[in-house]
Write a protein that holds these residues in place. Structure first.
Motif, PDB file in Angstrom:
ATOM      1  N   GLN A  94       0.787  -1.146  -0.155  1.00 20.47           N
ATOM      2  CA  GLN A  94      -0.022   0.060   0.019  1.00 20.47           C
ATOM      3  C   GLN A  94       0.880   1.400  -0.031  1.00 20.47           C
ATOM      4  OE1 GLN A  94      -3.648  -0.257  -0.116  1.00 20.47           O
ATOM      5  NE2 GLN A  94      -2.728  -2.049  -0.854  1.00 20.47           N
ATOM      6  N   SER A 152      -0.848  -7.864  -5.288  1.00 16.05           N
ATOM      7  CA  SER A 152      -0.872  -6.506  -5.281  1.00 16.05           C
ATOM      8  C   SER A 152       0.420  -5.945  -5.086  1.00 16.05           C
ATOM      9  CB  SER A 152      -1.600  -5.772  -4.272  1.00 16.05           C
ATOM     10  OG  SER A 152      -1.124  -6.388  -2.880  1.00 16.05           O
ATOM     11  N   THR A 153       1.580  -6.534  -4.642  1.00 15.81           N
ATOM     12  CA  THR A 153       2.884  -6.184  -4.604  1.00 15.81           C
ATOM     13  C   THR A 153       3.791  -6.917  -5.497  1.00 15.81           C
ATOM     14  OG1 THR A 153       3.417  -7.663  -2.721  1.00 15.81           O
ATOM     15  CG2 THR A 153       2.362  -5.343  -2.065  1.00 15.81           C
ATOM     16  N   ARG A 182     -12.707  -4.061  -1.194  1.00 12.67           N
ATOM     17  CA  ARG A 182     -11.279  -3.702  -1.181  1.00 12.67           C
ATOM     18  C   ARG A 182     -10.358  -4.845  -1.254  1.00 12.67           C
ATOM     19  NH1 ARG A 182      -9.928  -2.311   4.233  1.00 12.67           N
ATOM     20  NH2 ARG A 182      -8.432  -0.910   3.418  1.00 12.67           N
ATOM     21  N   LEU A 191      -7.757  -4.205  -4.364  1.00 13.41           N
ATOM     22  CA  LEU A 191      -6.906  -2.920  -3.779  1.00 13.41           C
ATOM     23  C   LEU A 191      -5.715  -3.518  -3.158  1.00 13.41           C
ATOM     24  CD1 LEU A 191      -5.945   0.242  -3.697  1.00 13.41           C
ATOM     25  CD2 LEU A 191      -7.816   0.210  -1.828  1.00 13.41           C
ATOM     26  N   LEU A 192      -6.219  -4.158  -1.830  1.00 12.88           N
ATOM     27  CA  LEU A 192      -5.460  -4.511  -1.108  1.00 12.88           C
ATOM     28  C   LEU A 192      -4.465  -5.968  -1.374  1.00 12.88           C
ATOM     29  CD1 LEU A 192      -7.647  -4.698   2.139  1.00 12.88           C
ATOM     30  CD2 LEU A 192      -5.773  -3.229   1.722  1.00 12.88           C
ATOM     31  N   LEU A 199      -1.642  -1.495   9.346  1.00 10.37           N
ATOM     32  CA  LEU A 199      -1.569  -1.982   7.963  1.00 10.37           C
ATOM     33  C   LEU A 199      -0.955  -3.463   8.251  1.00 10.37           C
ATOM     34  CD1 LEU A 199       0.022   0.486   5.461  1.00 10.37           C
ATOM     35  CD2 LEU A 199      -2.243  -0.531   5.262  1.00 10.37           C
TER      36      LEU A 199
END
Length: 311
Positions: free
Chosen positions: A21, A47-48, A121, A124-125, A290
């Motif tokens: 994030q 996502s990473t 979400r 996104l996460l 987080l």
């Protein structure tokens, strides 16, 4: 905290920052390099994936040379990118606990459960969580060993945070790669936070796992959230003290009639104050949230307490 994509811990070992994030020092992975292929311990979420590749490049290595993916457990922040990586790396295999393996091959139940929690979400996460081909998934039981370049890692079955959790004892330097069983500790702090998401937190098992790790007298604890720490006895003491304190406090507040939202708000307020008092940096509390959200902490602990009949 300054984002450093790759930190060299030894000639053949790197801590990779996956910039979850957009934040530094929240989710990490460990890269073991070797002449016959590299090993990645933890893949991070889908996502990473781009940040992972950048970090591997920053370490002077190439993603295409990774031949082994190893995960401590199958939660999305630790194993979510595994299927995507196997698609990109045709010669790589995934190593995982036997209980977690079926969910990596067919993640439909895992994703359905996560979607109920995160709703819109999810992408996104966590990004994509692709299935892993069955013939490229290898199970690791307790005490199994895995060669990673010049090193040998021994699998340690360590439930408590998750029933399918394994840590890894590095027989070369004595460190233990702890996944989540040693908690969350961001590398600018001494504060240790127990991550207790649903569905299978077990405080008694967690104590036993911590005792097993302590008995190894590890040279360091290498956490996914986040970094390498050379004070294992103090670290584990603080982890278990806070785990027990939170369990006792949540049980009492439930008996007092507190709602879920009240518990989350009170826990987050107290934890943020504690971290800020220790570090004098209020932004570090955001990183802890987080890595281990207060809502998940409460939900997992409430489920555990109710299963035990303590509320």
């Amino acid at each position: 905290m300054l984002l450093i994509p790759a930190r060299q811990l030894a000639d053949d070992l790197w801590l990779l920052d996956l910039a979850f994030q957009g934040s530094a020092g929240v989710i990490g992975a460990y890269l073991f390099t070797g002449p016959d292929g590299h090993t990645l311990l933890e893949t991070g979420p889908g996502s990473t994936l781009d940040a992972l590749e950048r970090a591997i490049t920053a370490a002077g290595a190439h993603l295409g040379d990774v031949t082994q993916l190893v995960v401590t457990h199958i939660h999305l922040d630790h194993a979510g990118a595994a299927g995507s990586l196997l698609r990109l790396l045709p010669n790589a295999r995934l190593f995982v606990h036997p209980v977690g393996a079926p969910h990596m091959i067919d993640p439909s139940k895992l994703l359905a459960s996560a979607t109920r929690i995160y709703g819109d979400r999810m992408d996104l996460l966590w990004g994509a969580f692709e299935p892993c081909p069955q013939d490229r998934v290898v199970t690791l039981a307790d005490d199994d060993t895995l060669r990673c370049g010049a090193r040998t890692l021994r699998a340690l079955y360590t439930p408590g945070h998750a029933s399918h959790h394994i840590a890894f004892h590095d027989l070369a330097d004595g460190a233990v790669y702890t996944g989540d069983v040693a908690g969350v500790r961001l590398d600018a702090a001494a504060y240790v936070r127990p991550p207790t998401p649903p569905p299978d937190i077990d405080v008694d098992a967690w104590h036993a796992s911590a005792t097993r790790i302590r008995a190894l007298e590890p040279s360091a604890l290498r956490l996914t959230h986040f970094g390498s720490f050379d004070d294992p006895p103090r670290h584990l003491d603080e982890l278990l003290r806070r785990l027990d304190a939170w369990a006792t406090w949540i049980a009492q507040r439930l008996r007092d009639g507190a709602t879920r939202d009240e518990l989350v708000r009170e826990l987050k307020t107290d934890a943020d104050l504690e971290v800020t008092a220790e570090t004098a940096d209020p932004t570090i509390a955001e990183g802890y949230e987080l890595a281990s959200p207060s809502g998940m902490t409460v939900d997992g602990m409430v489920r555990y307490l109710r299963k035990k009949g303590e509320t």
